[in-house]
Design a protein around this motif. Sequence first.
Motif, PDB file in Angstrom:
ATOM      1  N   VAL A  50       2.620  40.666  29.896  1.00  0.00           N
ATOM      2  CA  VAL A  50       1.829  41.668  30.619  1.00  0.00           C
ATOM      3  C   VAL A  50       2.782  42.724  31.178  1.00  0.00           C
ATOM      4  N   THR A  51       2.366  43.983  31.159  1.00  0.00           N
ATOM      5  CA  THR A  51       3.153  45.083  31.710  1.00  0.00           C
ATOM      6  C   THR A  51       2.510  45.581  33.000  1.00  0.00           C
ATOM      7  N   LEU A  52       3.299  45.715  34.061  1.00  0.00           N
ATOM      8  CA  LEU A  52       2.796  46.154  35.365  1.00  0.00           C
ATOM      9  C   LEU A  52       2.971  47.663  35.547  1.00  0.00           C
ATOM     10  N   LEU A  61      -0.281  51.028  46.436  1.00  0.00           N
ATOM     11  CA  LEU A  61      -1.426  50.132  46.575  1.00  0.00           C
ATOM     12  C   LEU A  61      -1.228  49.138  47.713  1.00  0.00           C
ATOM     13  N   VAL A  62      -0.010  48.611  47.844  1.00  0.00           N
ATOM     14  CA  VAL A  62       0.264  47.613  48.887  1.00  0.00           C
ATOM     15  C   VAL A  62       0.180  48.249  50.272  1.00  0.00           C
ATOM     16  N   ARG A  63       0.681  49.461  50.419  1.00  0.00           N
ATOM     17  CA  ARG A  63       0.615  50.138  51.722  1.00  0.00           C
ATOM     18  C   ARG A  63      -0.814  50.501  52.098  1.00  0.00           C
ATOM     19  N   ALA A  64      -1.654  50.670  51.070  1.00  0.00           N
ATOM     20  CA  ALA A  64      -3.044  51.048  51.348  1.00  0.00           C
ATOM     21  C   ALA A  64      -3.906  49.847  51.683  1.00  0.00           C
ATOM     22  N   SER A  65      -3.497  48.648  51.271  1.00  0.00           N
ATOM     23  CA  SER A  65      -4.326  47.455  51.500  1.00  0.00           C
ATOM     24  C   SER A  65      -3.415  46.251  51.713  1.00  0.00           C
ATOM     25  N   PRO A  66      -3.750  45.360  52.666  1.00  0.00           N
ATOM     26  CA  PRO A  66      -2.890  44.202  52.910  1.00  0.00           C
ATOM     27  C   PRO A  66      -2.907  43.185  51.758  1.00  0.00           C
ATOM     28  N   VAL A  67      -3.936  43.206  50.960  1.00  0.00           N
ATOM     29  CA  VAL A  67      -4.021  42.290  49.805  1.00  0.00           C
ATOM     30  C   VAL A  67      -4.346  43.114  48.568  1.00  0.00           C
ATOM     31  N   VAL A  68      -3.460  43.044  47.577  1.00  0.00           N
ATOM     32  CA  VAL A  68      -3.648  43.781  46.324  1.00  0.00           C
ATOM     33  C   VAL A  68      -3.689  42.779  45.175  1.00  0.00           C
ATOM     34  N   ARG A  69      -4.763  42.857  44.398  1.00  0.00           N
ATOM     35  CA  ARG A  69      -4.896  42.017  43.200  1.00  0.00           C
ATOM     36  C   ARG A  69      -4.960  42.944  41.992  1.00  0.00           C
ATOM     37  N   LEU A  70      -3.900  42.924  41.185  1.00  0.00           N
ATOM     38  CA  LEU A  70      -3.884  43.760  39.994  1.00  0.00           C
ATOM     39  C   LEU A  70      -4.804  43.161  38.933  1.00  0.00           C
ATOM     40  N   PRO A  71      -5.336  44.005  38.026  1.00  0.00           N
ATOM     41  CA  PRO A  71      -6.223  43.494  36.961  1.00  0.00           C
ATOM     42  C   PRO A  71      -5.552  42.365  36.177  1.00  0.00           C
ATOM     43  N   GLY A  72      -6.302  41.309  35.920  1.00  0.00           N
ATOM     44  CA  GLY A  72      -5.775  40.155  35.192  1.00  0.00           C
ATOM     45  C   GLY A  72      -5.259  39.053  36.079  1.00  0.00           C
ATOM     46  N   THR A  73      -5.237  39.272  37.390  1.00  0.00           N
ATOM     47  CA  THR A  73      -4.763  38.248  38.323  1.00  0.00           C
ATOM     48  C   THR A  73      -5.675  37.019  38.252  1.00  0.00           C
ATOM     49  N   VAL A  74      -5.058  35.833  38.206  1.00  0.00           N
ATOM     50  CA  VAL A  74      -5.837  34.590  38.088  1.00  0.00           C
ATOM     51  C   VAL A  74      -5.830  33.783  39.381  1.00  0.00           C
ATOM     52  N   ALA A  75      -4.876  34.037  40.264  1.00  0.00           N
ATOM     53  CA  ALA A  75      -4.747  33.236  41.489  1.00  0.00           C
ATOM     54  C   ALA A  75      -5.939  33.442  42.409  1.00  0.00           C
ATOM     55  N   ARG A  76      -6.358  32.342  43.080  1.00  0.00           N
ATOM     56  CA  ARG A  76      -7.446  32.393  44.052  1.00  0.00           C
ATOM     57  C   ARG A  76      -6.979  31.692  45.320  1.00  0.00           C
ATOM     58  N   LEU A  91       1.429  41.010  57.460  1.00  0.00           N
ATOM     59  CA  LEU A  91       1.959  40.550  56.163  1.00  0.00           C
ATOM     60  C   LEU A  91       1.060  41.051  55.033  1.00  0.00           C
ATOM     61  N   ARG A  92       1.703  41.432  53.934  1.00  0.00           N
ATOM     62  CA  ARG A  92       0.968  41.992  52.805  1.00  0.00           C
ATOM     63  C   ARG A  92       1.219  41.140  51.552  1.00  0.00           C
ATOM     64  N   ILE A  93       0.183  40.994  50.733  1.00  0.00           N
ATOM     65  CA  ILE A  93       0.218  40.133  49.542  1.00  0.00           C
ATOM     66  C   ILE A  93      -0.046  40.990  48.307  1.00  0.00           C
ATOM     67  N   LEU A  94       0.796  40.773  47.287  1.00  0.00           N
ATOM     68  CA  LEU A  94       0.613  41.437  45.998  1.00  0.00           C
ATOM     69  C   LEU A  94       0.475  40.349  44.932  1.00  0.00           C
ATOM     70  N   ALA A  95      -0.691  40.286  44.317  1.00  0.00           N
ATOM     71  CA  ALA A  95      -0.960  39.284  43.282  1.00  0.00           C
ATOM     72  C   ALA A  95      -1.037  39.970  41.923  1.00  0.00           C
ATOM     73  N   VAL A  96      -0.320  39.412  40.939  1.00  0.00           N
ATOM     74  CA  VAL A  96      -0.262  40.002  39.599  1.00  0.00           C
ATOM     75  C   VAL A  96      -0.597  38.933  38.560  1.00  0.00           C
ATOM     76  N   ALA A 113       7.427  46.747  49.882  1.00  0.00           N
ATOM     77  CA  ALA A 113       6.323  46.733  50.835  1.00  0.00           C
ATOM     78  C   ALA A 113       5.566  45.412  50.817  1.00  0.00           C
ATOM     79  N   ALA A 114       5.680  44.636  49.722  1.00  0.00           N
ATOM     80  CA  ALA A 114       4.962  43.366  49.611  1.00  0.00           C
ATOM     81  C   ALA A 114       5.811  42.254  50.217  1.00  0.00           C
ATOM     82  N   ASP A 115       5.206  41.503  51.150  1.00  0.00           N
ATOM     83  CA  ASP A 115       5.913  40.359  51.747  1.00  0.00           C
ATOM     84  C   ASP A 115       5.810  39.124  50.854  1.00  0.00           C
ATOM     85  N   LEU A 116       4.621  38.891  50.319  1.00  0.00           N
ATOM     86  CA  LEU A 116       4.384  37.732  49.450  1.00  0.00           C
ATOM     87  C   LEU A 116       3.908  38.232  48.090  1.00  0.00           C
TER      88      LEU A 116
END
Length: 442
Positions: A50-52, A61-76, A91-96, A113-116
């Motif tokens: 996958v290419t980000l 995106l991370v600065r605009a929202s504390p939780v960012v889920r990019l398309p294709g993210t599977v984690a719940r 704390l901010r979360i970036l899920a890919v 900008a992403a902590d986790l």
Amino acid sequence: MISQTVRWAALTVAALTMLVFLGSQRSDFEVSYARSPAGGNGKVAPAGTVTLPSVEEMTRLVRASPVVRLPGTVARWDTARVDAAIGDSGLRILAVPPGLDEASTERLRAVEAADLRIIGTAVTLGTISVGGSTLADWRDEFATADVTNSLLLLIADLRDQPAPAMPETLRWREPAAAETAVVAADLRAGGFHRAEGAALEEAPQKSTAFPDGRVLYVALPVQPLGKPVPEYGPALAKLFPDTPIVVMYGGWIEYSGPFAGDFADIAAAGFYSQAASVMERSAYTQRGVLETYLQRVTEIRFAGIFDRPLPYQPPDPLRVALPALPWIFVLCVLLFVVISARPILLPAGPQVARLIPGTLAQLAALTALAVEMSALADQRSETPLARALVSLTAARDAVDADLPDAHVRAMLRNAEIELDRAARLLPYRGYRPAEYLRGRLA
């Protein structure tokens, strides 16, 4: 004539044995676990990469929202519990998605900008990665893609708080009769059931993982988070007794059937302890996961842990014969050398008595041979020839003195042996007593 046939037969067998042995020697080698026919290398093949987006885009995106889920993210995860743990810490979360290529991995690390960061189902904090370590952890992670406990653990670490309780999030329920009936009907028809949303389109055609090759497969998608999951294995085991049943919940595999208790835990622990760390970060098909799991099951069975009957494998004649080939070669060579050297190292035994009956006839024949050899004798053959003449003279005197035949025959045997030694020292063929007399009689 027989000795010559044996001699050349031994040489032929030795040569063929050497050719077979040398032909079987190769520079490559193969390593297998307990001579298991599982094949493969025990690793799951990724489905793709996958290419980000760019670092700047992900940072925005991370600065605009504390939780960012990019398309294709599977984690719940349990949003309420995670939000409560974060509180007002910012704390901010970036899920890919899983399966990042190398360039995308580098861009993800550069998003300061992403902590986790969550890659697939692997939760990372800088260079620290948190994933499952027990069967319950792996079941939650791969059956429901749940990363709640991992997130809570890292959040507590970031906020210098005590580690939170980490209960199992997957809860089983007994499937309804209608649900079981639908699955059982497909299993009776073709041994495979695929639920809507499952990625496995067909069951493996052939596997050595189980003794008679009969296995029932059920493929289900990743299960909803927070809802009880139907436990099909025990219910199906009642309908199909003594039959291996493999149920896939996303990337998690449940086994039911013979030796289900210990066998299922050992097979799952052995497989996920090796594959989990790469499965959580990469995109893997259900088929790839299942085939690799079956390889591990085959290795466990061939290790004999559960005393299960192994599938019959005919012995390899070449593998069985190889250890004996060098010894066969040595014995054939020794036989050839002994037969070839015997006429040189040992005098021929008395054969005149078998060719010519009667002591007087034997005396006359050996005397004629001695006279003929006297004209050809050289310095090397003179000594045995002289001893032969002495024995012949003694035999003639014994006949004249009317001594017993046994005494005469003993003198003739000595004469024959000495004449054979003398003949082998001559540069001419055909003067050994047996050869000479055969020629005369012919």
